[in-house]
Design a protein around this motif. Structure first.
Motif, PDB file in Angstrom:
ATOM      1  N   GLN A  54       1.189  -0.964   0.073  1.00 10.00           N
ATOM      2  CA  GLN A  54      -0.206  -0.035  -0.264  1.00 10.00           C
ATOM      3  C   GLN A  54       1.015   1.606  -0.012  1.00 10.00           C
ATOM      4  O   GLN A  54       0.882   2.601   0.258  1.00 10.00           O
ATOM      5  CB  GLN A  54      -0.746  -0.294   1.196  1.00 10.00           C
ATOM      6  N   ALA A  55       2.045   1.020  -0.292  1.00 12.74           N
ATOM      7  CA  ALA A  55       3.010   2.420  -0.065  1.00 12.74           C
ATOM      8  C   ALA A  55       2.751   3.240  -1.313  1.00 12.74           C
ATOM      9  O   ALA A  55       2.385   3.235  -2.326  1.00 12.74           O
ATOM     10  CB  ALA A  55       4.509   2.383  -0.906  1.00 12.74           C
ATOM     11  N   ASP A  56       2.931   3.927  -0.938  1.00 13.27           N
ATOM     12  CA  ASP A  56       2.830   5.289  -2.090  1.00 13.27           C
ATOM     13  C   ASP A  56       3.788   5.893  -2.990  1.00 13.27           C
ATOM     14  O   ASP A  56       3.284   6.785  -3.461  1.00 13.27           O
ATOM     15  CB  ASP A  56       1.939   7.117  -1.040  1.00 13.27           C
ATOM     16  N   TRP A  57       4.991   5.482  -2.562  1.00 15.39           N
ATOM     17  CA  TRP A  57       6.004   5.695  -2.903  1.00 15.39           C
ATOM     18  C   TRP A  57       6.690   4.487  -4.094  1.00 15.39           C
ATOM     19  O   TRP A  57       6.267   2.601  -3.639  1.00 15.39           O
ATOM     20  CB  TRP A  57       7.350   5.979  -2.577  1.00 15.39           C
ATOM     21  N   MET A  58       6.463   4.375  -5.514  1.00 15.35           N
ATOM     22  CA  MET A  58       7.045   2.903  -5.929  1.00 15.35           C
ATOM     23  C   MET A  58       8.412   2.814  -6.844  1.00 15.35           C
ATOM     24  O   MET A  58       8.297   3.877  -7.793  1.00 15.35           O
ATOM     25  CB  MET A  58       5.701   2.607  -7.400  1.00 15.35           C
ATOM     26  N   ALA A 101       6.554   3.920   3.833  1.00 14.12           N
ATOM     27  CA  ALA A 101       6.227   2.867   2.677  1.00 14.12           C
ATOM     28  C   ALA A 101       6.596   3.098   1.203  1.00 14.12           C
ATOM     29  O   ALA A 101       6.230   4.392   0.785  1.00 14.12           O
ATOM     30  CB  ALA A 101       4.725   2.521   2.646  1.00 14.12           C
ATOM     31  N   THR A 102       7.625   2.099   0.464  1.00 17.94           N
ATOM     32  CA  THR A 102       7.877   2.147  -0.132  1.00 17.94           C
ATOM     33  C   THR A 102       8.299   0.651  -1.244  1.00 17.94           C
ATOM     34  O   THR A 102       8.114  -0.292  -0.124  1.00 17.94           O
ATOM     35  CB  THR A 102       9.913   2.640  -0.362  1.00 17.94           C
ATOM     36  N   TYR A 103       7.445   0.490  -1.891  1.00 20.86           N
ATOM     37  CA  TYR A 103       7.301  -0.751  -2.994  1.00 20.86           C
ATOM     38  C   TYR A 103       8.627  -1.078  -4.561  1.00 20.86           C
ATOM     39  O   TYR A 103       8.295   0.033  -4.884  1.00 20.86           O
ATOM     40  CB  TYR A 103       5.995  -1.254  -3.550  1.00 20.86           C
ATOM     41  N   ILE A 104       9.086  -2.044  -4.149  1.00 17.60           N
ATOM     42  CA  ILE A 104      10.264  -2.022  -5.451  1.00 17.60           C
ATOM     43  C   ILE A 104      10.345  -3.226  -6.146  1.00 17.60           C
ATOM     44  O   ILE A 104      10.437  -4.598  -5.407  1.00 17.60           O
ATOM     45  CB  ILE A 104      11.546  -2.585  -4.367  1.00 17.60           C
ATOM     46  N   ALA A 105      10.099  -2.897  -7.272  1.00 19.50           N
ATOM     47  CA  ALA A 105       9.946  -3.964  -8.040  1.00 19.50           C
ATOM     48  C   ALA A 105      11.226  -3.769  -9.239  1.00 19.50           C
ATOM     49  O   ALA A 105      11.348  -2.442  -9.478  1.00 19.50           O
ATOM     50  CB  ALA A 105       8.241  -4.029  -8.935  1.00 19.50           C
ATOM     51  N   ASN A 106      10.852  -4.673 -10.258  1.00 19.47           N
ATOM     52  CA  ASN A 106      11.671  -4.497 -11.622  1.00 19.47           C
ATOM     53  C   ASN A 106      10.498  -4.697 -12.741  1.00 19.47           C
ATOM     54  O   ASN A 106       9.761  -5.253 -12.574  1.00 19.47           O
ATOM     55  CB  ASN A 106      12.775  -6.133 -11.693  1.00 19.47           C
ATOM     56  N   ARG A 132       0.263  -4.998 -13.812  1.00 19.54           N
ATOM     57  CA  ARG A 132      -0.208  -5.219 -12.657  1.00 19.54           C
ATOM     58  C   ARG A 132      -0.109  -4.764 -11.178  1.00 19.54           C
ATOM     59  O   ARG A 132      -0.798  -4.618 -11.053  1.00 19.54           O
ATOM     60  CB  ARG A 132      -0.936  -6.562 -12.314  1.00 19.54           C
ATOM     61  N   GLN A 133       0.823  -4.939 -10.689  1.00 14.96           N
ATOM     62  CA  GLN A 133       1.936  -4.162  -9.608  1.00 14.96           C
ATOM     63  C   GLN A 133       1.061  -3.129  -9.721  1.00 14.96           C
ATOM     64  O   GLN A 133       0.960  -2.816  -8.452  1.00 14.96           O
ATOM     65  CB  GLN A 133       2.705  -5.013  -9.575  1.00 14.96           C
ATOM     66  N   VAL A 134       1.722  -2.577 -10.196  1.00 11.88           N
ATOM     67  CA  VAL A 134       1.168  -0.874 -10.193  1.00 11.88           C
ATOM     68  C   VAL A 134      -0.099  -0.346  -9.448  1.00 11.88           C
ATOM     69  O   VAL A 134      -0.590   0.451  -8.781  1.00 11.88           O
ATOM     70  CB  VAL A 134       1.627  -0.205 -11.446  1.00 11.88           C
ATOM     71  N   ALA A 135      -0.902  -0.776 -10.519  1.00 11.78           N
ATOM     72  CA  ALA A 135      -2.242  -0.699 -10.631  1.00 11.78           C
ATOM     73  C   ALA A 135      -3.218  -1.077  -8.963  1.00 11.78           C
ATOM     74  O   ALA A 135      -3.868  -0.490  -8.917  1.00 11.78           O
ATOM     75  CB  ALA A 135      -3.066  -1.845 -11.524  1.00 11.78           C
ATOM     76  N   LEU A 136      -2.114  -2.102  -8.795  1.00 10.60           N
ATOM     77  CA  LEU A 136      -2.555  -2.460  -7.739  1.00 10.60           C
ATOM     78  C   LEU A 136      -2.098  -1.953  -6.085  1.00 10.60           C
ATOM     79  O   LEU A 136      -3.004  -1.348  -5.187  1.00 10.60           O
ATOM     80  CB  LEU A 136      -1.835  -3.751  -6.668  1.00 10.60           C
ATOM     81  N   VAL A 137      -0.489  -1.525  -6.676  1.00  7.86           N
ATOM     82  CA  VAL A 137      -0.390  -0.916  -5.664  1.00  7.86           C
ATOM     83  C   VAL A 137      -1.073   0.984  -5.282  1.00  7.86           C
ATOM     84  O   VAL A 137      -1.329   1.367  -4.388  1.00  7.86           O
ATOM     85  CB  VAL A 137       1.289  -0.460  -5.752  1.00  7.86           C
ATOM     86  N   GLN A 138      -2.004   1.243  -6.256  1.00  4.62           N
ATOM     87  CA  GLN A 138      -1.406   2.944  -6.776  1.00  4.62           C
ATOM     88  C   GLN A 138      -0.832   3.893  -6.102  1.00  4.62           C
ATOM     89  O   GLN A 138      -1.891   4.410  -4.907  1.00  4.62           O
ATOM     90  CB  GLN A 138      -3.129   2.392  -5.884  1.00  4.62           C
ATOM     91  N   PRO A 139       0.551   3.577  -6.592  1.00  6.91           N
ATOM     92  CA  PRO A 139       1.356   4.850  -5.937  1.00  6.91           C
ATOM     93  C   PRO A 139       1.572   6.088  -5.865  1.00  6.91           C
ATOM     94  O   PRO A 139       0.390   6.492  -7.457  1.00  6.91           O
ATOM     95  CB  PRO A 139       2.774   4.379  -6.273  1.00  6.91           C
ATOM     96  N   LYS A 140       1.679   6.912  -5.295  1.00  9.93           N
ATOM     97  CA  LYS A 140       1.269   8.445  -5.716  1.00  9.93           C
ATOM     98  C   LYS A 140       2.169   8.906  -6.855  1.00  9.93           C
ATOM     99  O   LYS A 140       2.615   9.793  -6.809  1.00  9.93           O
ATOM    100  CB  LYS A 140       1.478   9.464  -4.400  1.00  9.93           C
ATOM    101  N   ILE A 141       4.142   8.039  -7.258  1.00  7.98           N
ATOM    102  CA  ILE A 141       4.719   7.815  -6.574  1.00  7.98           C
ATOM    103  C   ILE A 141       5.358   7.245  -7.827  1.00  7.98           C
ATOM    104  O   ILE A 141       5.460   6.391  -6.803  1.00  7.98           O
ATOM    105  CB  ILE A 141       5.732   9.611  -5.964  1.00  7.98           C
ATOM    106  N   ILE A 142       5.943   7.006  -9.003  1.00  5.65           N
ATOM    107  CA  ILE A 142       7.188   6.480  -9.179  1.00  5.65           C
ATOM    108  C   ILE A 142       8.452   6.478  -9.403  1.00  5.65           C
ATOM    109  O   ILE A 142       7.942   7.834 -10.341  1.00  5.65           O
ATOM    110  CB  ILE A 142       6.571   5.681 -10.590  1.00  5.65           C
ATOM    111  N   GLU A 203       8.691  16.129  -4.398  1.00  6.37           N
ATOM    112  CA  GLU A 203       8.109  17.768  -4.704  1.00  6.37           C
ATOM    113  C   GLU A 203       6.503  17.536  -5.073  1.00  6.37           C
ATOM    114  O   GLU A 203       5.623  17.862  -4.964  1.00  6.37           O
ATOM    115  CB  GLU A 203       8.897  18.678  -5.495  1.00  6.37           C
ATOM    116  N   THR A 204       6.597  16.270  -6.253  1.00  7.30           N
ATOM    117  CA  THR A 204       5.690  15.565  -7.495  1.00  7.30           C
ATOM    118  C   THR A 204       4.925  15.324  -6.207  1.00  7.30           C
ATOM    119  O   THR A 204       3.955  15.266  -5.910  1.00  7.30           O
ATOM    120  CB  THR A 204       6.402  14.789  -8.230  1.00  7.30           C
ATOM    121  N   ALA A 205       5.582  14.172  -5.591  1.00  6.25           N
ATOM    122  CA  ALA A 205       4.607  13.308  -4.640  1.00  6.25           C
ATOM    123  C   ALA A 205       4.026  14.278  -3.448  1.00  6.25           C
ATOM    124  O   ALA A 205       2.559  14.267  -3.188  1.00  6.25           O
ATOM    125  CB  ALA A 205       5.114  12.523  -3.453  1.00  6.25           C
TER     126      ALA A 205
END
Ligand code: URA
Length: 215
Positions: A54-58, A101-106, A132-142, A203-205
């Motif tokens: 549920q991180a807002d950063w990915m 929180a941060t979610y990390i993927a490749n 699909r990972q991005v769609a599930l996490v719904q981060p505020k920033i990538i 700043e963007t987040a």
């Protein structure tokens, strides 16, 4: 045509249908069993992702290397140590929750042999899992790190140097482009630029949080 000259039929190795509707357990199982490209033959482990879902950063990197392939976790080698330091500098971590929180993927979930560059067909086969990972996490920033992450998310062949310093979008989520930690280890003189990218991401987040909490 004689035996040895006959083209070998390409095996029907397809991604499971319905990736776009999968929940986390189904997606993780689909990745673990994926045989959509040849990388499945040389991998020790698939490398799905790590962090708070549920991180807002990915953070999105390129592909597992040797250590990641052995441990099944992204960014655990020396580049990962630099990534952890970069995250710490902005108050985030792979094990943090809430405001950290941060979610990390490749982009790729399997290691390319000898750490060669990902092939376009490998990226194409694997991209729906990341989407699909991005769609599930719904981060505020990538934060997209390195050429392969950037070019695959933004569907461009422009170099990182041209894409930095702007806010791009993927699935409607703001994307900040920056250098890969492995590149920064080889080119420490560009660390200042990476710090500027992290500041732009902060700043963007913050701006997107202000908008979402505005009355
Ligand atoms: N480089 C990446 O892009 N990802 C990893 O997980 C490790 C190294």
């Amino acid at each position: 045509m004689r035996g040895a000259d006959r083209p070998v039929a390409a095996p029907a190795r397809l991604r499971p249908a319905g990736v776009d509707a999968m929940d986390w357990p189904a997606l993780q199982a689909a990745v673990a069993g994926c045989e959509a490209c040849g990388l499945c033959r040389s991998r020790q482990n698939t490398v799905f992702g790590v962090g708070d879902r549920q991180a807002d950063w990915m953070v999105i990197g390129e592909a597992p290397g040797e250590n990641e392939d052995l441990q099944g976790e992204p960014f655990v080698g020396v580049a990962g140590q630099l990534l952890d330091n970069m995250l710490r500098a902005i108050g985030r971590s792979r094990s943090g929750s809430g405001a950290q929180a941060t979610y990390i993927a490749n982009v790729l979930k399997c290691r390319p042999p000898a750490n060669r560059n990902p092939l376009p067909e490998e990226v194409a086969q694997c991209e729906p899992y990341l989407a699909r990972q991005v769609a599930l996490v719904q981060p505020k920033i990538i934060l997209a790190m390195g050429r392969f992450a950037v070019q695959s998310l933004l569907q461009t062949s422009e170099p990182i140097g041209k894409l930095r310093g702007q806010v791009h979008r993927y699935q409607g989520v703001p994307v900040i482009v920056t250098y890969h930690p492995a590149y920064l280890l080889r080119t420490p003189s560009d660390k200042a630029k990476a710090w500027a990218d992290l500041c732009l991401a902060l700043e963007t987040a913050a701006a997107s949080s202000d908008r979402s909490t505005a009355p």
